[in-house]
Design an enzyme around this catalytic site. Structure first.
Site, short mmCIF file in Angstrom:
data_model
loop_
_atom_site.label_atom_id
_atom_site.label_comp_id
_atom_site.label_asym_id
_atom_site.label_seq_id
_atom_site.Cartn_x
_atom_site.Cartn_y
_atom_site.Cartn_z
N SER A 141 4.44 -7.33 -3.21
CA SER A 141 4.58 -7.17 -1.76
C SER A 141 5.11 -5.78 -1.44
CB SER A 141 5.57 -8.23 -1.27
OG SER A 141 5.99 -7.95 0.04
N LYS A 169 10.13 -10.35 -6.25
CA LYS A 169 8.90 -9.56 -6.44
C LYS A 169 9.20 -8.31 -7.26
CE LYS A 169 6.20 -12.29 -4.29
NZ LYS A 169 5.25 -13.08 -5.07
N TYR A 219 14.02 -13.08 -1.86
CA TYR A 219 12.56 -13.14 -2.02
C TYR A 219 12.03 -11.79 -2.49
CZ TYR A 219 7.66 -12.69 -0.83
OH TYR A 219 6.33 -12.40 -0.91
P1 NAD Z 1 1.63 -19.91 0.28
O1 NAD Z 1 2.99 -20.50 0.35
O2 NAD Z 1 0.60 -20.36 1.23
O3 NAD Z 1 1.04 -20.05 -1.21
C1 NAD Z 1 1.85 -20.11 -2.34
C2 NAD Z 1 1.47 -21.38 -3.08
O4 NAD Z 1 2.24 -21.48 -4.27
C3 NAD Z 1 1.73 -22.63 -2.26
O5 NAD Z 1 0.54 -23.40 -2.20
C4 NAD Z 1 2.82 -23.36 -3.02
O6 NAD Z 1 2.69 -24.77 -2.91
C5 NAD Z 1 2.59 -22.86 -4.42
N1 NAD Z 1 3.79 -22.87 -5.28
C6 NAD Z 1 5.03 -22.43 -5.00
N2 NAD Z 1 5.82 -22.61 -6.04
C7 NAD Z 1 5.07 -23.18 -7.03
C8 NAD Z 1 5.34 -23.62 -8.33
N3 NAD Z 1 6.56 -23.53 -8.87
N4 NAD Z 1 4.33 -24.16 -9.06
C9 NAD Z 1 3.10 -24.28 -8.52
N5 NAD Z 1 2.79 -23.90 -7.29
C10 NAD Z 1 3.77 -23.35 -6.54
O7 NAD Z 1 1.81 -18.31 0.38
P2 NAD Z 1 0.71 -17.18 0.45
O8 NAD Z 1 0.88 -16.48 1.74
O9 NAD Z 1 -0.62 -17.70 0.07
O10 NAD Z 1 1.25 -16.20 -0.67
C11 NAD Z 1 0.73 -16.17 -1.98
C12 NAD Z 1 1.49 -15.16 -2.80
O11 NAD Z 1 1.39 -13.87 -2.19
C13 NAD Z 1 2.99 -15.46 -2.91
O12 NAD Z 1 3.42 -15.11 -4.20
C14 NAD Z 1 3.59 -14.54 -1.89
O13 NAD Z 1 4.91 -14.22 -2.21
C15 NAD Z 1 2.68 -13.33 -2.01
N6 NAD Z 1 2.69 -12.50 -0.79
C16 NAD Z 1 2.34 -13.07 0.40
C17 NAD Z 1 2.38 -12.30 1.55
C18 NAD Z 1 2.06 -12.92 2.89
O14 NAD Z 1 2.47 -12.35 3.90
N7 NAD Z 1 1.35 -14.02 2.96
C19 NAD Z 1 2.76 -10.95 1.47
C20 NAD Z 1 3.08 -10.41 0.24
C21 NAD Z 1 3.05 -11.20 -0.90
C1 WQD Z 2 6.03 -8.53 11.49
C2 WQD Z 2 6.65 -7.87 12.71
C3 WQD Z 2 8.88 -8.62 13.19
C4 WQD Z 2 7.90 -12.70 14.27
C5 WQD Z 2 7.19 -10.38 5.93
C6 WQD Z 2 7.95 -10.30 4.63
C7 WQD Z 2 7.15 -9.53 3.61
C8 WQD Z 2 5.76 -10.13 3.47
C9 WQD Z 2 5.08 -10.31 4.79
C10 WQD Z 2 5.56 -12.22 2.29
C11 WQD Z 2 8.11 -7.50 12.49
C12 WQD Z 2 7.94 -8.98 14.31
C13 WQD Z 2 7.81 -11.39 13.86
C14 WQD Z 2 8.27 -13.00 15.61
C15 WQD Z 2 8.38 -10.65 16.06
N1 WQD Z 2 5.92 -11.39 2.89
N2 WQD Z 2 8.06 -10.37 14.74
N3 WQD Z 2 8.48 -11.94 16.46
O1 WQD Z 2 8.61 -8.91 8.31
O2 WQD Z 2 6.66 -7.32 8.09
O3 WQD Z 2 6.97 -9.07 6.42
O4 WQD Z 2 5.93 -11.00 5.70
O5 WQD Z 2 5.34 -12.99 1.58
O6 WQD Z 2 7.84 -9.57 2.40
O7 WQD Z 2 9.18 -9.63 4.86
O8 WQD Z 2 6.21 -9.72 8.65
O9 WQD Z 2 5.11 -11.22 10.23
O10 WQD Z 2 7.56 -11.58 9.74
O11 WQD Z 2 6.87 -9.59 11.06
O12 WQD Z 2 8.60 -9.72 16.87
O13 WQD Z 2 8.40 -14.16 16.04
O14 WQD Z 2 6.65 -8.82 13.79
O15 WQD Z 2 10.11 -8.20 13.70
O16 WQD Z 2 8.33 -6.30 13.16
P1 WQD Z 2 7.23 -8.68 7.91
P2 WQD Z 2 6.43 -10.63 9.91
#
Ligand code: NAD
Ligand code: WQD
Length: 339
Positions: free
Chosen positions: A124, A153, A149
């Protein structure tokens, strides 16, 4: 070629399973359904007309991992499984470190025992902390994370780098995602957060739906053109396309590489709301609120390394991201839950 997709039932994982099936890969999904619903995978199979193998289980469970590697021929692993709620991680640090870090260590150990040493890891932009430079390149130093969190990462990245140093039979691609949003155009799969969403786009779609009264915009006094925070939103389909390109890279025994996956364009909170209203014709009432603790003002990528080395570039703009997020939410007001 077969891909093990951990966290395969989740938001990003389900889109990856879909794309991999479309690209002709065999897919084995592992998920403990802690934050997802297996219906996502039923729908993936419905959309593609292809089948995948689903193991309901935990990356902390050596028995299930051992079973997967003995029953299936796995070539690559895309490791999405993890807990990802920033605020919750502050309340439950042990659970986050245990699930994300011990889970990854267990997975890596079972992978090497099985002789599978090709992995793509979901990292991330949060690892950059308050970034030293904008746009953020991969050379930008990692920063201090504001929550457990983010640290999971950052630490997992370090573990992967050290594993590679000690054994360069591993091929590892670390992908640092910016802000993934949107959904597959079928509107059959999408983001389905439990409870009140923490992230901006799902909050906006639920306000548009009328399930939440109004959006609170966290901070209007940042040093940005309209005073609200700037982020690099990226369409989930582009993000997943980056993973398919990363698999091709692994196929060349590429060693360890790190890429940003973002569009390179910064969009403010208010710009996102304006785009949403334009793309959908639905109003999103909002009020200005105080800053949210831990937010950084500006965060967007320089994605040129991925373009140079993977031949990958994001295709979709904010308009499509809003349109597709809304289509999914509108057609599935309660996500995967039955109406
Ligand atoms: P999500 O929660 O929808 O998907 C993660 C999945 O992992 C879920 O289905 C959950 O049930 C499963 N899981 C959690 N712990 C587990 C375990 N111990 N064993 C098996 N399954 C498990 O989230 P997502 O948005 O799809 O994110 C996927 C990955 O990408 C995550 O690692 C997240 O940290 C990373 N990521 C997401 C974002 C975002 O904004 N969505 C941003 C950066 C990184
Ligand atoms: C985006 C912008 C908020 C909600 C987070 C995690 C990052 C990654 C992605 C995942 C910010 C603003 C939000 C609301 C708002 N994670 N906001 N009102 O914070 O960039 O990143 O998600 O796995 O690690 O930190 O994303 O969507 O929460 O926020 O004004 O109700 O929207 O302040 O500026 P962020 P976000």
């Amino acid at each position: 070629m077969n891909v093990l997709v951990t966290g395969g039932a989740g938001y990003l994982g389900s889109h990856a399973c879909l794309k991999l099936l479309e690209e002709g890969y065999g897919v084995v999904a592992l998920d403990n359904l802690a934050n997802s619903n297996s219906k996502s995978l039923e729908r993936v199979q419905k959309i593609t007309g292809k089948t995948l193998k689903f193991y309901e289980g935990d990356i902390l469970d050596r028995e299930v991992l051992g079973r997967i590697f003995s029953e299936q021929k796995i070539d690559f692993c895309i490791h999405f499984a993890g807990l990802k709620a920033v605020g919750e991680s502050v309340q439950k640090p042990w659970e986050y470190y245990n699930n994300n870090i011990t889970g990854t260590l267990t997975l890596l150990d079972e992978m090497r025992k099985a002789g599978v040493k090709n992995i793509i890891f979901s990292s991330s932009a949060t690892v950059y902390g308050d970034p030293a430079q904008i746009p953020i390149t991969e050379e930008c130093p990692k920063g201090s994370c504001t929550n457990p969190y983010g640290w999971t990462k950052s630490m997992i990245e370090q573990i992967l780098m050290d594993m590679y140093k000690a054994d360069n039979e591993w091929n590892i691609v670390i992908l640092r995602y910016f802000n993934p949003v949107g959904a597959h155009q079928s509107a059959l799969i999408g983001e389905d957060p439990k409870g009140i969403p923490n992230n901006l786009m799902p909050y906006v779609t639920q306000v548009a739906l009328g399930r939440l009264p109004q959006l609170g915009v966290f901070g209007g006094d940042y040093d940005t053109p309209d005073g609200t925070c700037i982020r690099d939103y990226i369409h989930v389909l582009d993000l997943i396309d980056g993973h398919v390109k990363a698999i091709k890279k692994l196929e060349d025994n590429s060693g360890l590489s790190i890429y940003n996956l973002g569009t390179g364009h910064g969009v403010s909170v208010l710009e996102l709301v304006e785009n949403f209203i334009k793309a959908t014709g639905v109003d999103v009432p909002y009020v200005m609120k105080d800053r949210r603790a831990g937010d950084i003002p500006v965060c967007y990528s320089d994605p040129s390394k991925a373009e140079r080395e993977l031949g990958w570039k994001a295709q979709y703009g904010v308009f499509e991201m809003c349109r597709d997020a809304w289509n999914w939410q509108m057609k599935n007001p309660k996500g995967y839950e039955e109406e």
